[in-house]
Design a protein around this motif. Sequence first.
Motif, mmCIF file in Angstrom:
data_model
loop_
_atom_site.group_PDB
_atom_site.id
_atom_site.type_symbol
_atom_site.label_atom_id
_atom_site.label_comp_id
_atom_site.label_asym_id
_atom_site.label_seq_id
_atom_site.Cartn_x
_atom_site.Cartn_y
_atom_site.Cartn_z
ATOM 1 N N HIS A 100 0.833 -1.194 0.006
ATOM 2 C CA HIS A 100 0.032 0.037 -0.036
ATOM 3 C C HIS A 100 0.918 1.369 -0.341
ATOM 4 O O HIS A 100 0.295 2.246 -0.647
ATOM 5 C CB HIS A 100 -0.862 -0.128 1.231
ATOM 6 C CG HIS A 100 -1.962 -1.063 1.184
ATOM 7 N ND1 HIS A 100 -1.596 -2.390 1.308
ATOM 8 C CD2 HIS A 100 -3.230 -1.018 0.833
ATOM 9 C CE1 HIS A 100 -2.868 -3.152 1.212
ATOM 10 N NE2 HIS A 100 -3.635 -2.527 1.141
ATOM 11 N N GLY A 101 1.979 1.026 0.515
ATOM 12 C CA GLY A 101 2.980 2.116 0.474
ATOM 13 C C GLY A 101 3.470 2.600 -0.950
ATOM 14 O O GLY A 101 3.535 3.639 -1.225
ATOM 15 N N HIS A 102 3.356 1.557 -1.788
ATOM 16 C CA HIS A 102 3.735 1.633 -3.306
ATOM 17 C C HIS A 102 2.505 2.157 -4.040
ATOM 18 O O HIS A 102 2.663 2.567 -5.102
ATOM 19 C CB HIS A 102 4.474 0.360 -3.717
ATOM 20 C CG HIS A 102 4.940 0.542 -5.252
ATOM 21 N ND1 HIS A 102 6.186 1.376 -5.247
ATOM 22 C CD2 HIS A 102 4.554 0.099 -6.270
ATOM 23 C CE1 HIS A 102 6.348 1.167 -6.728
ATOM 24 N NE2 HIS A 102 5.379 0.682 -7.407
ATOM 25 N N LEU A 103 1.371 1.632 -3.796
ATOM 26 C CA LEU A 103 0.106 1.944 -4.613
ATOM 27 C C LEU A 103 -0.718 2.670 -3.580
ATOM 28 O O LEU A 103 -1.692 2.125 -2.795
ATOM 29 C CB LEU A 103 -0.649 0.533 -4.753
ATOM 30 C CG LEU A 103 0.186 -0.435 -5.540
ATOM 31 C CD1 LEU A 103 -0.631 -1.742 -5.726
ATOM 32 C CD2 LEU A 103 0.148 0.204 -6.834
ATOM 33 N N PRO A 104 -0.520 4.003 -3.498
ATOM 34 C CA PRO A 104 -1.732 5.177 -2.736
ATOM 35 C C PRO A 104 -2.876 4.882 -3.100
ATOM 36 O O PRO A 104 -3.965 5.398 -2.195
ATOM 37 C CB PRO A 104 -1.217 6.312 -3.240
ATOM 38 C CG PRO A 104 -0.395 6.331 -4.600
ATOM 39 C CD PRO A 104 0.273 4.974 -4.457
ATOM 40 N N GLU A 105 -3.531 4.291 -4.091
ATOM 41 C CA GLU A 105 -4.887 4.198 -4.255
ATOM 42 C C GLU A 105 -5.584 2.983 -3.980
ATOM 43 O O GLU A 105 -6.653 2.668 -4.146
ATOM 44 C CB GLU A 105 -4.875 4.561 -5.853
ATOM 45 C CG GLU A 105 -4.730 5.604 -6.347
ATOM 46 C CD GLU A 105 -5.170 5.839 -8.053
ATOM 47 O OE1 GLU A 105 -6.085 6.400 -8.253
ATOM 48 O OE2 GLU A 105 -4.217 5.551 -8.698
ATOM 49 N N LEU A 106 -4.731 2.054 -3.566
ATOM 50 C CA LEU A 106 -5.071 0.809 -2.821
ATOM 51 C C LEU A 106 -5.762 0.952 -1.470
ATOM 52 O O LEU A 106 -4.860 1.103 -0.586
ATOM 53 C CB LEU A 106 -4.013 -0.232 -3.116
ATOM 54 C CG LEU A 106 -4.329 -1.657 -2.349
ATOM 55 C CD1 LEU A 106 -5.530 -2.375 -3.421
ATOM 56 C CD2 LEU A 106 -3.157 -2.738 -2.610
ATOM 57 N N GLY A 107 -7.135 0.188 -1.229
ATOM 58 C CA GLY A 107 -7.614 0.300 -0.041
ATOM 59 C C GLY A 107 -7.332 -0.714 0.908
ATOM 60 O O GLY A 107 -6.451 -1.607 0.427
ATOM 61 N N ILE A 108 -7.668 -0.773 1.858
ATOM 62 C CA ILE A 108 -7.968 -1.839 2.699
ATOM 63 C C ILE A 108 -9.213 -2.046 3.200
ATOM 64 O O ILE A 108 -9.986 -1.412 3.767
ATOM 65 C CB ILE A 108 -7.002 -1.618 4.059
ATOM 66 C CG1 ILE A 108 -5.779 -1.415 3.654
ATOM 67 C CG2 ILE A 108 -7.244 -2.879 5.057
ATOM 68 C CD1 ILE A 108 -4.741 -0.867 4.724
ATOM 69 N N LYS A 109 -9.939 -3.430 3.141
ATOM 70 C CA LYS A 109 -11.179 -3.860 3.934
ATOM 71 C C LYS A 109 -10.695 -4.600 5.217
ATOM 72 O O LYS A 109 -9.733 -5.579 5.167
ATOM 73 C CB LYS A 109 -11.586 -5.014 3.005
ATOM 74 C CG LYS A 109 -13.252 -5.272 3.453
ATOM 75 C CD LYS A 109 -12.995 -6.184 4.673
ATOM 76 C CE LYS A 109 -12.438 -7.521 4.390
ATOM 77 N NZ LYS A 109 -12.599 -8.305 5.606
ATOM 78 N N PHE A 110 -11.042 -4.040 6.369
ATOM 79 C CA PHE A 110 -10.447 -4.504 7.494
ATOM 80 C C PHE A 110 -11.690 -5.119 8.257
ATOM 81 O O PHE A 110 -12.660 -4.776 8.350
ATOM 82 C CB PHE A 110 -9.992 -3.228 8.357
ATOM 83 C CG PHE A 110 -9.495 -3.405 9.712
ATOM 84 C CD1 PHE A 110 -8.160 -4.182 9.494
ATOM 85 C CD2 PHE A 110 -10.047 -3.479 10.623
ATOM 86 C CE1 PHE A 110 -7.294 -4.091 10.568
ATOM 87 C CE2 PHE A 110 -9.255 -3.697 11.842
ATOM 88 C CZ PHE A 110 -7.952 -4.198 11.821
ATOM 89 N N ASP A 111 -11.062 -6.243 8.974
ATOM 90 C CA ASP A 111 -11.915 -7.085 9.873
ATOM 91 C C ASP A 111 -11.242 -7.088 11.260
ATOM 92 O O ASP A 111 -10.224 -7.790 11.075
ATOM 93 C CB ASP A 111 -12.339 -8.431 9.273
ATOM 94 C CG ASP A 111 -13.340 -9.205 10.060
ATOM 95 O OD1 ASP A 111 -13.437 -8.989 11.468
ATOM 96 O OD2 ASP A 111 -13.837 -10.069 9.613
ATOM 97 N N PRO A 112 -11.777 -6.680 12.447
ATOM 98 C CA PRO A 112 -10.939 -6.846 13.541
ATOM 99 C C PRO A 112 -10.864 -8.176 13.935
ATOM 100 O O PRO A 112 -9.705 -8.462 14.731
ATOM 101 C CB PRO A 112 -11.645 -5.838 14.669
ATOM 102 C CG PRO A 112 -13.156 -5.765 13.974
ATOM 103 C CD PRO A 112 -12.909 -5.679 12.490
#
Length: 263
Positions: free
Chosen positions: A154-166
């Motif tokens: 994600h550091g290399h791809l600023p447009e890539l998001g994260i789907k997060f599940d705790p």
Amino acid sequence: MKLGIIAAVNEESFVQAKSRGLSFLEFTINEGDNVDEFTSQVEQIAEWSSKYDIEFGSIGRWKSLRINEQGGIIREELERCFKLIDAAARLNCPSFVAGCNYVEELSLYENCTAAIAFFSELIAYAKPKNVAVSSYNCRKVNFVNTPDIWRIIHGHLPELGIKFDPSHARFFGGDYLQETLDWGHRFTHVHLKGSLLVNGQKVDEPPAGMDQTDWPSFIATLRATGYDAGLSIEPRKSALPDHLADKGIDFSAAYFKKLLLED
């Protein structure tokens, strides 16, 4: 934030979402599911959406191999993802979620390079269709699931998001609140799944709100990072008896409405 649920692709899912006062549905078309069958239903799905006034929060694909043993992108799988992105665009769904497998024969550097190439193709295809692409922090056929890897990919791809599940952070020894505080600005979609551990061992996945997760603190941390997208209830087979399964979902829906100050 909007509250929705992961559901089966049928009209009853819209009926149930409406009766629970939810805003959206999420569909997961995973490995073993027929992508073409799903995409052939898009016009019918759009009609149900209009009929019941239920939107779409995310379309995702879990547990598929994306990279081959030589580090190349598996083109057939990429095409399946493209078809799902097309479906998301047609349904005005803002989010497409996918993971990336780790190839043991390759180095970490080579795996990260391959994952960057895969996600780059998805982003380039989805961007003109107004669909955001995200990785997910589930461990199923996916190594892009922790801050160490996010810092690279994600550091290399600023447009890539994260789907997060705790729950995934909890089950694998992570700190879900710290991860949310540090990375919540990159979250594009969130799953609400219960988690129960005893002495550090996974015991069950109860309905969200009936588990150990500090949901009030999690929602507050999301707000602190500026998150304002979907919260998707993820029903799971748990120790709750089958005849109480629907009541468990009802509980989660009511619980999170209170946390969102909607009730």
